[in-house]
Scaffold this motif. Structure first.
Motif, short mmCIF file in Angstrom:
data_model
loop_
_atom_site.label_atom_id
_atom_site.label_comp_id
_atom_site.label_asym_id
_atom_site.label_seq_id
_atom_site.Cartn_x
_atom_site.Cartn_y
_atom_site.Cartn_z
N LEU A 54 0.84 -1.21 0.00
CA LEU A 54 0.00 0.00 0.00
C LEU A 54 0.87 1.25 0.00
CD1 LEU A 54 -2.71 -1.11 2.58
CD2 LEU A 54 -2.96 -0.97 0.11
N PHE A 55 1.97 1.20 0.78
CA PHE A 55 2.89 2.35 0.82
C PHE A 55 3.51 2.61 -0.56
CE2 PHE A 55 4.17 2.14 5.59
CZ PHE A 55 2.92 2.60 5.92
N GLY A 56 3.75 1.53 -1.30
CA GLY A 56 4.40 1.69 -2.59
C GLY A 56 3.44 1.87 -3.75
N GLY A 57 2.16 1.99 -3.45
CA GLY A 57 1.17 2.18 -4.51
C GLY A 57 0.97 0.93 -5.36
N GLY A 70 2.21 14.55 1.21
CA GLY A 70 0.94 15.27 1.34
C GLY A 70 -0.10 14.94 0.29
N LYS A 71 0.30 14.16 -0.75
CA LYS A 71 -0.66 13.85 -1.82
C LYS A 71 -1.22 12.44 -1.64
CE LYS A 71 1.66 16.34 -5.44
NZ LYS A 71 3.00 15.85 -5.55
N GLY A 80 0.18 9.20 -12.86
CA GLY A 80 0.78 9.71 -11.62
C GLY A 80 1.23 8.58 -10.72
N LEU A 81 0.41 7.53 -10.67
CA LEU A 81 0.74 6.39 -9.83
C LEU A 81 1.97 5.65 -10.38
CD1 LEU A 81 -0.38 5.16 -7.27
CD2 LEU A 81 -1.81 3.66 -8.66
N ARG A 85 5.53 5.06 -8.45
CA ARG A 85 6.16 3.74 -8.27
C ARG A 85 7.55 3.68 -8.88
NH1 ARG A 85 1.11 1.22 -10.94
NH2 ARG A 85 -0.31 0.83 -9.21
N ASN A 86 7.70 4.36 -10.01
CA ASN A 86 8.95 4.28 -10.76
C ASN A 86 10.02 5.25 -10.25
OD1 ASN A 86 10.41 5.33 -13.69
ND2 ASN A 86 10.42 3.16 -13.19
#
Ligand SMILES: Nc1ncnc2c1ncn2[C@@H]1O[C@H](COP(=O)(O)OP(=O)(O)O)[C@@H](O)[C@H]1O
Ligand SMILES: [Mg+2]
Length: 238
Positions: A54-57, A70-71, A80-81, A85-86
């Motif tokens: 979850l932390f790493g999307g 903050g996002k 964006g995701l 991650r990258n």
């Protein structure tokens, strides 16, 4: 006041297994500050990998939010995701997840290739190779660049995986049981790599079932019954 890089707010996550529902995270609240080396410990099956994903999307919470600088990650579109991650997050896994068809230099370059268009890759390739060589040199692997992962020991493979995780200068390094597949001496040497990276300013979140190795971190918290408990009150987790 420290800068909060990552914040989990009231995260809930359950898995459905046929008719049964397994609640894994039941209201996790957590802040990770810039420059921290945070260890999250918990018994096997307590939800450490789930939390790190979850932390790493890599996965989405059922409820609650993960904020990076903050996002809210859940509000990022696919582009964006993928960028998060990258570029912003670097991952190190227990079983390395290197590509056996590629040599170790190429393995380290994969996130650069994945993150840019063909045109951009052609123009940045030379610089990226120099950076990958430099990172592998720092990992003690400068003479092994043309070797394939299967020609390396477990500790060496994990060093390649760390170099790969760092190639895009992530704000946040996420590690899931990075020493779990290694003997204790090799595991310690990997922890020393993390400690040095942290001394150089890298923010790290590491999850592990092994309370002994968590002592290397600057802060340790426990995942118990789907929630965070501060400190290290129960030494025996296995
Ligand atoms: N994709 C999944 N589907 C169903 N159950 C899962 C899935 N991933 C994890 N689980 C379950 O969730 C719980 C927590 O798993 P995990 O986060 O991998 O724990 P840990 O990393 O602490 O060992 C376990 O009971 C596991 O079986
Ligand atoms: Mg796990």
């Amino acid at each position: 006041m420290s800068d909060v890089i990552l914040e989990a707010r009231n995260i809930h996550k359950a898995y459905r297994m046929g008719a049964a529902q397994v609640s894994v995270l039941k209201g996790v609240d957590l802040k990770v500050n810039a420059g921290e080396f945070l260890a999250v410990i918990g018994a096997s099956g307590s939800g450490k990998s789930t939390l790190l994903h979850l932390f790493g999307g890599l996965d989405r919470a059922d409820q609650g939010s993960v904020l990076f600088q903050g996002k809210d990650l859940t509000r990022l579109g696919m582009g964006g995701l993928n960028r998060f991650r990258n570029r912003d997050a670097g991952f190190v896994f227990q079983f390395y997840h290197l590509l056996d068809e590629l040599n170790i230099l190429e393995n380290v370059l994969v996130p650069v290739m994945a993150g840019c268009s063909v045109g951009a890759w052609l123009s940045c390739r030379a610089q990226a190779r120099i950076k990958a060589q430099d990172l592998l040199g720092r990992m003690g692997l400068k003479d092994r660049l043309a070797h394939k992962p299967y020609q390396l020991s477990g500790g060496e493979r994990q060093r390649v995986a760390i170099a790969r995780a760092l190639i895009n200068d992530p704000v946040l390094l996420l590690a899931d049981e990075p020493t779990g597949n290694l003997d204790s001496a090799t595991g310690n040497s990997i922890l020393e790599v993390f400690e040095q990276l942290n001394r150089d300013g890298q923010t790290i979140v590491m999850v592990t079932h092994d309370a002994r190795i968590a002592h290397q971190a600057t802060r340790t918290i426990q995942l118990v019954d789907g929630k965070i408990r501060q400190g290290l009150s129960e030494p025996n987790l296995s």
